[in-house]
Design an enzyme around this catalytic site. Sequence first.
Site, short mmCIF file in Angstrom:
data_model
loop_
_atom_site.label_atom_id
_atom_site.label_comp_id
_atom_site.label_asym_id
_atom_site.label_seq_id
_atom_site.Cartn_x
_atom_site.Cartn_y
_atom_site.Cartn_z
N HIS A 70 5.73 2.55 4.60
CA HIS A 70 5.87 1.87 3.32
C HIS A 70 7.15 1.04 3.26
O HIS A 70 7.23 0.10 2.47
CB HIS A 70 5.81 2.88 2.18
CG HIS A 70 4.43 3.28 1.80
ND1 HIS A 70 3.94 3.13 0.53
CD2 HIS A 70 3.41 3.78 2.54
CE1 HIS A 70 2.68 3.55 0.49
NE2 HIS A 70 2.34 3.96 1.71
N GLY A 95 10.11 -5.53 5.42
CA GLY A 95 10.43 -5.23 6.80
C GLY A 95 11.12 -3.89 6.88
O GLY A 95 11.36 -3.21 5.88
N GLU A 127 11.23 -1.01 -5.17
CA GLU A 127 10.01 -0.63 -4.45
C GLU A 127 9.66 0.84 -4.68
O GLU A 127 8.50 1.20 -4.89
CB GLU A 127 10.18 -0.87 -2.95
CG GLU A 127 10.29 -2.32 -2.54
CD GLU A 127 10.59 -2.45 -1.04
OE1 GLU A 127 10.14 -1.58 -0.27
OE2 GLU A 127 11.29 -3.41 -0.66
#
Length: 325
Positions: free
Chosen positions: A67, A73, A86
């Site tokens: 994830h 990246g 995130e």
Amino acid sequence: MDSFYTLALPFLFLFILCSPYLSSSQLSPSFYALSCPNVEFLVRDSVRSASDADPSLVGKLLRLLFHDCIVEGCDASVLVAGNGTERSDPANLSLGGFEAVDAAKKLVDLFCPGIVSCADVLVLAARDAVAIAGGPSVEVPLGRRDGRVSLASNVRPNMVDTSFSLDEMAHLFSAKGLSIEDLIALSGAHTIGSAHCSAFSERFKEDANGNLVPIDGSIEENYAMELIKKCPANASPATTVEDDPVTPNAFDNQYFTNLLTKKGLFLSDAILLQDSRTREMVEAFSQSQDKFFASWEESFVRLTSIVVKSGSEGEIRSTCSRVNG
């Protein structure tokens, strides 16, 4: 979406529609040879201690790594905590392993303060967890730097659902420089870990009595009934089942044998058996664990080299859960 809730990789899972991956030429297995020569030993020791206390850590660290790499990246952006990051997106709320990465980073910084990135610690931790569970120990290039950007808005558009066709998954992998062969090898991560019931709920429906019944002919009947017992219609959203019903705590090639007996947990697993482009490799991996491990090593290195930040890019975070400054 299904892949949002799996606790291991479902790789099935995995890659994003964004710019092509950067060159990883600045990475090297000996990157810390002078600045922090014991980094691999320190991370391995920390992960081993953590996995002794939590056997599910292997799947958690693998999924955490995947994830991370799929959005900005392999730059540890998924480790950043806070609103709008995130980590705060619903796709990542069920992620685990953060404490193990934090512990390894703190140990490394005792000996090499400000030298090793959280991104490299995460890669090493996931690599070592696989080896501890019986899988191969992969020599990985190091030198990643931590990203300064972590946005929840980058997560949803870049997730692959387990209901995707093989063509859809292959297209996304190709956009990241990965092949169908990488897709199959990395799907082998489903040999360990667990998934929430919602991750494969589309394979069942409720009948007139409110009971679940299988509607997917690609899943073996007895296995389907076992899943229904563990994940009934009224199951708690937190209920999970093991990805691999045979050897759930071992990193081995059992996943591919499961596929051949129609015991893949996700639709994206079953697709690998149904398509002639992938079935041959599934069969080969089921017959030879050595062949699977060799492919896993190559694909793992390619995965962890996607969109890396190196040189003067990014930073070396002091604390993995927040950017510096």
